[in-house]
Write an enzyme that holds these catalytic residues in place. Structure first.
Site, PDB file in Angstrom:
ATOM      1  N   ASP A 334     -25.303  52.491  88.624  1.00 24.80           N
ATOM      2  CA  ASP A 334     -25.726  52.359  90.014  1.00 24.80           C
ATOM      3  C   ASP A 334     -25.513  53.724  90.666  1.00 24.80           C
ATOM      4  O   ASP A 334     -24.897  54.612  90.087  1.00 24.80           O
ATOM      5  CB  ASP A 334     -24.885  51.286  90.708  1.00 24.80           C
ATOM      6  CG  ASP A 334     -25.503  50.830  92.018  1.00 24.80           C
ATOM      7  OD1 ASP A 334     -26.523  51.409  92.425  1.00 24.80           O
ATOM      8  OD2 ASP A 334     -24.935  49.910  92.627  1.00 24.80           O
ATOM      9  N   ASP A 595     -19.177  48.092  88.940  1.00 18.93           N
ATOM     10  CA  ASP A 595     -17.888  47.590  89.421  1.00 18.93           C
ATOM     11  C   ASP A 595     -18.008  46.323  90.265  1.00 18.93           C
ATOM     12  O   ASP A 595     -17.018  45.837  90.782  1.00 18.93           O
ATOM     13  CB  ASP A 595     -17.170  48.667  90.229  1.00 18.93           C
ATOM     14  CG  ASP A 595     -17.965  49.097  91.461  1.00 18.93           C
ATOM     15  OD1 ASP A 595     -19.101  48.607  91.630  1.00 18.93           O
ATOM     16  OD2 ASP A 595     -17.460  49.926  92.238  1.00 18.93           O
ATOM     17  N   ASP A 599     -22.656  43.161  88.436  1.00 22.01           N
ATOM     18  CA  ASP A 599     -22.717  44.045  87.275  1.00 22.01           C
ATOM     19  C   ASP A 599     -22.171  43.391  85.999  1.00 22.01           C
ATOM     20  O   ASP A 599     -22.339  43.932  84.912  1.00 22.01           O
ATOM     21  CB  ASP A 599     -21.913  45.334  87.533  1.00 22.01           C
ATOM     22  CG  ASP A 599     -22.561  46.199  88.597  1.00 22.01           C
ATOM     23  OD1 ASP A 599     -23.782  46.388  88.515  1.00 22.01           O
ATOM     24  OD2 ASP A 599     -21.849  46.670  89.495  1.00 22.01           O
ATOM     25  N   ASN A 663     -12.575  62.865  40.682  1.00 23.09           N
ATOM     26  CA  ASN A 663     -11.502  62.530  39.732  1.00 23.09           C
ATOM     27  C   ASN A 663     -11.878  61.336  38.873  1.00 23.09           C
ATOM     28  O   ASN A 663     -11.567  61.278  37.678  1.00 23.09           O
ATOM     29  CB  ASN A 663     -10.206  62.237  40.479  1.00 23.09           C
ATOM     30  CG  ASN A 663      -9.525  63.495  40.954  1.00 23.09           C
ATOM     31  OD1 ASN A 663      -9.823  64.591  40.474  1.00 23.09           O
ATOM     32  ND2 ASN A 663      -8.618  63.354  41.913  1.00 23.09           N
ATOM     33  N   ASN A 688      -1.984  60.480  44.523  1.00 25.59           N
ATOM     34  CA  ASN A 688      -2.464  59.696  45.656  1.00 25.59           C
ATOM     35  C   ASN A 688      -1.572  59.897  46.874  1.00 25.59           C
ATOM     36  O   ASN A 688      -2.045  60.110  47.998  1.00 25.59           O
ATOM     37  CB  ASN A 688      -2.504  58.220  45.269  1.00 25.59           C
ATOM     38  CG  ASN A 688      -3.107  57.351  46.347  1.00 25.59           C
ATOM     39  OD1 ASN A 688      -4.093  57.711  46.958  1.00 25.59           O
ATOM     40  ND2 ASN A 688      -2.500  56.202  46.589  1.00 25.59           N
ATOM     41  N   ASP A 692      -2.662  61.921  50.261  1.00 20.91           N
ATOM     42  CA  ASP A 692      -2.722  61.090  51.466  1.00 20.91           C
ATOM     43  C   ASP A 692      -2.143  61.813  52.684  1.00 20.91           C
ATOM     44  O   ASP A 692      -2.575  61.576  53.815  1.00 20.91           O
ATOM     45  CB  ASP A 692      -1.937  59.789  51.274  1.00 20.91           C
ATOM     46  CG  ASP A 692      -2.741  58.734  50.534  1.00 20.91           C
ATOM     47  OD1 ASP A 692      -3.932  58.996  50.264  1.00 20.91           O
ATOM     48  OD2 ASP A 692      -2.179  57.676  50.210  1.00 20.91           O
TER      49      ASP A 692
END
Length: 847
Positions: A334, A595, A599, A663, A688, A692
């Site tokens: 608006d 708002d 709406d 891999n 791993n 990580d």
């Protein structure tokens, strides 16, 4: 203590019973419940929510890390290994699994707490009478027997009986499908009345459009009519684009990896390698290669994004919407309070000939002074001027404003003479008029005169004024008046309001345009006023569409018009919803900023619903984001943060697929010709864990400016190509390392595994810097945390074969010449990745 009335259980139709009877059954009174009684009822009836929201405890969150079937299989295999007295391997594998889970747990726990704190900042509260005094109570803590105060803009928190009402209209389309508000008033209705016919009841999920009321809560949560519908349909929020993309990606990666892991296990068994070792090796490989960190990385990235957005005035109510915020390419808003200052000022009150008129100002002032319906800034502007004498004047009745009539009427009595005063949108007011009073003379309101009056308003609108009409009518004596009395009125004159544009709105629109976000204005105001505002703020107008023109379009035609239209003027709430659906249908990710009560439907339909902290409850509840101030400039940082979060999520995917899939290809190939396992399970799990660490820090990484300049979406074709190209590139250098180990260094199984372990960790560390940016790596600075963690991981990998942990991990010291060789391989791998990246993006394009 009497239990809440539940129609399905006891057959009591509480809407058909007198109010004192219902209050007595509920153990309630007009002065409300006591605090201790309300707390006791909350414990017995549960929270007022369709589904209880339980905050995850730290213990529950920790054990949730082990829901992965792969991790459970690995723990089971570790137990089997311990039963076979291979205690060292079992202990090391279990320790690595625990460390990995703890790292993820710590990050997610912090994220959970941060998000809960942010959500509490925009918690919806309800005005409830407790201990004889009204006060705010969290919506989830409303209980049967509570006395709730309702007014325009309120969400109805539960099912209940109306005790008092004044011009109280409720929109209950969510339950009945009826778009027009329904008036609610006290008084029993028939026992067999349908839900739509229960005019003395209000229902959870509906919202008040005008007037005031007092209700007693009868049913809460899942026992409400809305809860029963939800339970029958097993409703859950629809999957948004980002969630769908993550799910498909996870399935794609998991399927590919499970197939290859199974193949590796089968090859090792066929070649008569130890079955238990082969099983552990394959399961460990699956843990290392599946995208198990994706949910955690996503949760951490979204939580950090929410915290960062909160620092810039944007509170996130639904975390998953952050990604949609970044993908948004159309923002609908608006104009009032967003593009303009939002403080309307009554500039002039004019008679029908355009001359200043104190009488018109007085009629308007009386209308605004006595109306009790929907509060709005135009009434505040009228009342902000000089007050008029109320001696001898009293209110008789009113017909509140609604979004269909677009006018409000107040019946007053002035010195014994009843008068109806109507104020509203000019065209809607003229519909009710049969004559015009101008400078003491009265003339019939015919077509040419009405056209002239509308033409005057159009001229003022082109100058930026919003124009309302004022009309009056003498009424016959009576006890009550209604909308039916809005006929045969005399037009009195015009009210001209001015709301100037914000000073910085031009710059904000340019900023949004630089981010690839187009702005569209959707307003109930007239087209001339809207056009004037658009020109004043420098918005390029490519097309306009009014509400009347929109009604004449079929949906398919609207799909074509919506994308090329910049201004939608004179539209009602249902039309706003149609516009957003049309934009979504043509492939746009649509944001909507609003708002007001009208709406709410559009906020619900939009991909990104944006409201403000001062909005009515129904708007805040429907929104995904709540701005601490109503300003488009706040959105700029939100969009950038959404794209930053998406970019860092993509980086994790790139890292996981390029290194891990490579891999996997390497292991599958090595298993075909090696007489031993290329790596032990505990060594794979250690890889791993180490790889990580930098990936878990990716959520706080820096993002290139060119990535945030335009919206992005999931592109699975791009991801599949990236995964294959960079996975195969990683495998090429793995096989180069295999060849050197076997034919140059004549490696034993222990030396082979140690050498490949070091090369794997170092190559995974290097690829972090290559794939995290589309630019050459030296032109894109990573965050200090990622750089530090990656360097530390590389040093640990090189040092482990020479440390006291080498023996339990089955490592052996590496020749210095091999370390030199690995250094050369890593350098060539990095340069190859950079060259491949440049060619790849040139051919395939951006994600």
């Amino acid at each position: 203590m009497p239990q809440p009335l539940r129609e399905p259980a006891d057959g009591v139709a509480w809407w058909s019973r007198p109010v004192p009877d219902v209050l007595g059954t509920l153990g309630a009174s007009p002065s409300g419940l006591g605090g201790s009684e309300a707390a006791d009822r909350l414990r017995r009836s549960g929270p007022n929510a369709l589904k209880a929201v339980r905050r995850r405890s730290a213990t529950a969150l920790f054990f949730a890390q082990f829901r992965s079937p792969i991790l459970l299989i690995l723990v089971f295999a570790t137990v089997v290994s311990a039963l076979l007295r291979n205690y060292t391997d079992a202990s090391i594998i279990l320790l690595i699994v625990l460390l990995s889970s703890i790292l993820t747990f710590v990050q997610e726990h912090r994220a959970d707490r941060a998000v809960e704190n942010l959500r509490d900042r925009v918690r919806v509260t309800v005005p409830v009478v407790r201990n004889g005094a009204p006060g705010p109570v969290p919506l989830e803590e409303v209980v049967p027997g509570d006395i709730v105060l309702l007014s325009a803009g309120s969400l109805v928190p539960a099912d209940g009986l109306v005790l008092e009402a004044k011009d109280f209209f409720v929109n209950q389309a969510v339950l009945t499908g009826e778009s027009f508000p329904v008036e609610k008033m006290p008084g029993p209705v028939a026992r067999d009345a349908t839900l739509a016919s229960r005019t003395n009841c209000v229902f959870m999920g509906t919202n008040a459009r005008s007037g005031t009321a007092r209700m007693v809560v009868v049913q809460t949560g899942a026992a409400t009519a809305f809860g029963q519908v939800a339970r029958r349909l097993s409703l859950r929020p629809p999957e948004n684009e980002f969630q769908r993309g993550v799910r498909r990606l996870g399935m794609l990666l998991a399927e590919m990896m499970f197939v290859l892991v199974f193949a590796v296990f089968a090859i090792n068994v066929i070649e008569r390698k130890p079955v238990l070792d082969s099983l552990l090796f394959s399961v460990a490989l699956a843990v290392g290669l599946t995208p198990q960190l994706l949910p955690g990385i996503l949760a951490i990235s979204l939580a950090r994004g929410a915290q960062e957005m909160a620092r810039h005035g944007v509170i996130v109510r639904r975390l998953e919407s952050i990604e949609n915020f970044g993908s948004m390419d159309v923002l609908c808003t608006d104009k009032t309070g967003t593009l303009t200052e939002g403080v309307a000022r009554l500039d002039r009150a004019l008679d029908p000939s355009g001359a200043p008129s104190e009488d018109v100002r007085r009629w308007a002032w009386l209308n605004s002074r006595f109306q009790t319906g929907l509060a709005n800034p135009l009434d505040e502007a009228v009342l902000a001027g000089a007050a008029f004498d109320l001696a001898g004047i009293s209110k008789r009745d009113e017909a509140p404003y609604d979004f269909v009539r677009k006018r409000m009427s107040v019946a007053i009595e002035e010195r014994g003479r009843p008068v109806l005063i109507t104020k509203g949108q000019l065209a809607k007011v003229l519909e009710t008029c049969s004559q015009v009073a101008d400078q003491g003379r009265t003339a019939p309101l015919d077509g040419p005169l009405a056209k002239r009056l509308l033409g005057c308003a159009e001229g003022w609108g082109a100058e930026g004024f919003r124009v309302l009409g004022v009309a009056t009518r003498e009424l016959p004596p009576g006890a009550a008046y209604s909308r039916a009395d809005e006929a045969g009125l005399t037009f009195r004159g015009f009210l001209l309001f001015l709301d100037p544009p914000k000073a910085d709105v031009r710059e904000t629109i340019a900023d949004l345009g630089s981010l690839g976000v187009g702005l569209k204005i959707i307003t109930g105001d007239t087209l001339p006023v809207t056009l004037h505002v658009a020109r004043a703020i420098g918005l390029e107008v490519k097309g306009t569409l009014t509400g009347a023109e929109l009604d004449a379009l079929h949906d398919e035609a609207l799909w074509q018009r919506a994308a090329s239209t910049t201004l939608f003027a004179e539209v009602d709430p249902n039309q706003k919803e149609r516009i957003l659906l049309a934009l979504k249908k043509t492939g746009h990710v649509v944001g909507y900023m609003g708002d007001g009560i009208n709406d709410a439907p559009a906020l619900h339909v939009a991909d990104v619903g944006i409201s403000v902290d001062q909005a009515v409850d129904v708007a805040k509840e429907a929104a995904d984001f709540v701005l601490l101030r109503k300003d488009l400039s706040v959105l700029h940082r939100g969009i950038v943060q959404g794209r930053t979060t998406f970019a860092n999520t993509l980086k994790y995917v790139f890292m996981a697929t390029s290194a891990n899939l490579g891999n996997m290809f390497s292991v599958a190939g090595a298993s075909l010709f090696l007489p031993f396992l290329p790596m032990l399970p505990k060594q794979i799990l250690l890889i791993n864990l180490l790889t990580d660490l930098p990936e878990m820090a990716i959520s706080g990484d820096n993002v290139d400016d060119d990535f945030v300049r335009r919206p992005h979406r999931w592109n699975h074709v791009f991801l599949r190509r990236f995964m294959i190209v960079f996975g195969l590139l990683s495998s090429v250098f793995d096989f180069l390392t295999f060849a050197a180990l076997l034919w140059v260094f004549r490696a034993s199984p222990e030396l082979f595994r140690t050498g490949w372990f070091v090369e794997s960790v170092l190559s995974a560390a290097v690829i972090v810097f290559a794939v995290r940016t589309r630019r050459p790596s030296w032109r894109s600075r990573p965050s200090r945390v990622i750089a530090a963690i990656t360097l530390a991981v590389a040093l640990v990998a090189v040092a482990l074969p020479y440390s006291p942990l080498a023996r339990p991990l089955a490592f052996v010291p590496l020749p210095l010449s091999f370390l030199g060789f690995v250094g050369g391989v890593i350098a060539v791998y990095f340069l190859s990745a950079e060259l491949t990246k440049r060619i790849f993006y040139r051919i395939v394009g951006a994600p």
